[in-house]
Design a protein around this motif. Structure first.
Motif, mmCIF file in Angstrom:
data_model
loop_
_atom_site.group_PDB
_atom_site.id
_atom_site.type_symbol
_atom_site.label_atom_id
_atom_site.label_comp_id
_atom_site.label_asym_id
_atom_site.label_seq_id
_atom_site.Cartn_x
_atom_site.Cartn_y
_atom_site.Cartn_z
ATOM 1 N N MET A 1 42.504 -71.893 -39.776
ATOM 2 C CA MET A 1 42.791 -73.018 -40.661
ATOM 3 C C MET A 1 42.889 -74.288 -39.830
ATOM 4 O O MET A 1 43.402 -74.290 -38.723
ATOM 5 C CB MET A 1 44.113 -72.810 -41.384
ATOM 6 C CG MET A 1 44.091 -71.760 -42.442
ATOM 7 S SD MET A 1 45.623 -71.802 -43.352
ATOM 8 C CE MET A 1 45.060 -72.511 -44.840
ATOM 9 N N GLU A 2 42.457 -75.322 -40.407
ATOM 10 C CA GLU A 2 42.538 -76.582 -39.687
ATOM 11 C C GLU A 2 43.897 -77.231 -39.948
ATOM 12 O O GLU A 2 44.520 -77.019 -40.997
ATOM 13 C CB GLU A 2 41.396 -77.500 -40.098
ATOM 14 C CG GLU A 2 41.375 -77.786 -41.586
ATOM 15 C CD GLU A 2 40.163 -78.587 -41.982
ATOM 16 O OE1 GLU A 2 40.253 -79.816 -41.928
ATOM 17 O OE2 GLU A 2 39.154 -77.962 -42.323
ATOM 18 N N PRO A 3 44.402 -78.019 -39.021
ATOM 19 C CA PRO A 3 45.743 -78.598 -39.132
ATOM 20 C C PRO A 3 45.904 -79.561 -40.302
ATOM 21 O O PRO A 3 46.988 -79.684 -40.865
ATOM 22 C CB PRO A 3 45.951 -79.329 -37.810
ATOM 23 C CG PRO A 3 44.789 -79.035 -36.948
ATOM 24 C CD PRO A 3 43.770 -78.295 -37.748
ATOM 25 N N VAL A 4 44.854 -80.221 -40.718
ATOM 26 C CA VAL A 4 44.969 -81.191 -41.824
ATOM 27 C C VAL A 4 45.299 -80.472 -43.129
ATOM 28 O O VAL A 4 46.166 -80.911 -43.900
ATOM 29 C CB VAL A 4 43.653 -82.003 -41.956
ATOM 30 C CG1 VAL A 4 43.700 -82.913 -43.176
ATOM 31 C CG2 VAL A 4 43.370 -82.786 -40.700
ATOM 32 N N SER A 5 44.640 -79.356 -43.392
ATOM 33 C CA SER A 5 44.921 -78.630 -44.632
ATOM 34 C C SER A 5 46.320 -78.029 -44.603
ATOM 35 O O SER A 5 46.975 -77.932 -45.651
ATOM 36 C CB SER A 5 43.871 -77.546 -44.861
ATOM 37 O OG SER A 5 43.922 -76.582 -43.840
ATOM 38 N N MET A 6 46.817 -77.650 -43.443
ATOM 39 C CA MET A 6 48.188 -77.136 -43.343
ATOM 40 C C MET A 6 49.205 -78.242 -43.627
ATOM 41 O O MET A 6 50.209 -78.026 -44.303
ATOM 42 C CB MET A 6 48.430 -76.530 -41.964
ATOM 43 C CG MET A 6 47.681 -75.221 -41.769
ATOM 44 S SD MET A 6 47.988 -74.474 -40.187
ATOM 45 C CE MET A 6 49.684 -74.044 -40.337
ATOM 46 N N VAL A 7 48.936 -79.431 -43.122
ATOM 47 C CA VAL A 7 49.836 -80.557 -43.361
ATOM 48 C C VAL A 7 49.809 -80.943 -44.840
ATOM 49 O O VAL A 7 50.854 -81.197 -45.449
ATOM 50 C CB VAL A 7 49.453 -81.764 -42.464
ATOM 51 C CG1 VAL A 7 50.220 -83.013 -42.871
ATOM 52 C CG2 VAL A 7 49.708 -81.435 -41.003
ATOM 53 N N VAL A 8 48.624 -80.979 -45.438
ATOM 54 C CA VAL A 8 48.505 -81.304 -46.864
ATOM 55 C C VAL A 8 49.242 -80.251 -47.696
ATOM 56 O O VAL A 8 49.969 -80.590 -48.645
ATOM 57 C CB VAL A 8 47.018 -81.417 -47.280
ATOM 58 C CG1 VAL A 8 46.889 -81.494 -48.790
ATOM 59 C CG2 VAL A 8 46.370 -82.621 -46.626
#
Length: 117
Positions: A1-8
């Motif tokens: 998973m990419e960090p941007v989707s985890m933050v979102v």
């Protein structure tokens, strides 16, 4: 998973949590104010009524036997609690009247009859 989707996803979860807390607090506050208004209204109107002798089982004093103080009423047991199709009845399990005891009424002659010293 990419960090941007985890933050979102984390931001969406936090916003949902905070919104849920605010809605719950607002509902609780509205319920509390409604309950206070109901209690105030009941206190104003309740001054005209005599207090009722209710036992801890919720039944009136007249449903309790005078000598044994046991409750003589039948209570309904809904069928969904017992797994049966219909409701059943049983004797109330109250072992004795535990409510306020009404004062006995006595006759006292008036003091204004002229026979007092």
């Amino acid at each position: 998973m990419e960090p941007v989707s985890m933050v979102v996803g984390a931001v969406i979860a936090v916003v949902g949590f905070v919104a849920g807390r605010q809605v719950t607090r607002r509902q609780a506050r509205a319920s509390l104010t409604q309950q206070r208004q109901h209690e105030q209204q009941r206190a104003v109107q309740g001054g005209h009524q005599q207090p009722q002798p209710l036992c801890g089982c919720g039944h009136h004093l007249v449903f309790h036997d005078k000598s044994t103080k046991k409750c003589q009423t039948q209570v309904v047991i809904p069928g969904r609690w017992t797994g049966q199709a219909g409701s059943t009845y049983r004797q109330c399990m109250c072992q004795g009247y535990r409510g306020p005891i009404p004062l006995d009424e006595y006759y006292a002659p008036d003091l204004t009859e002229g026979n007092n010293p």
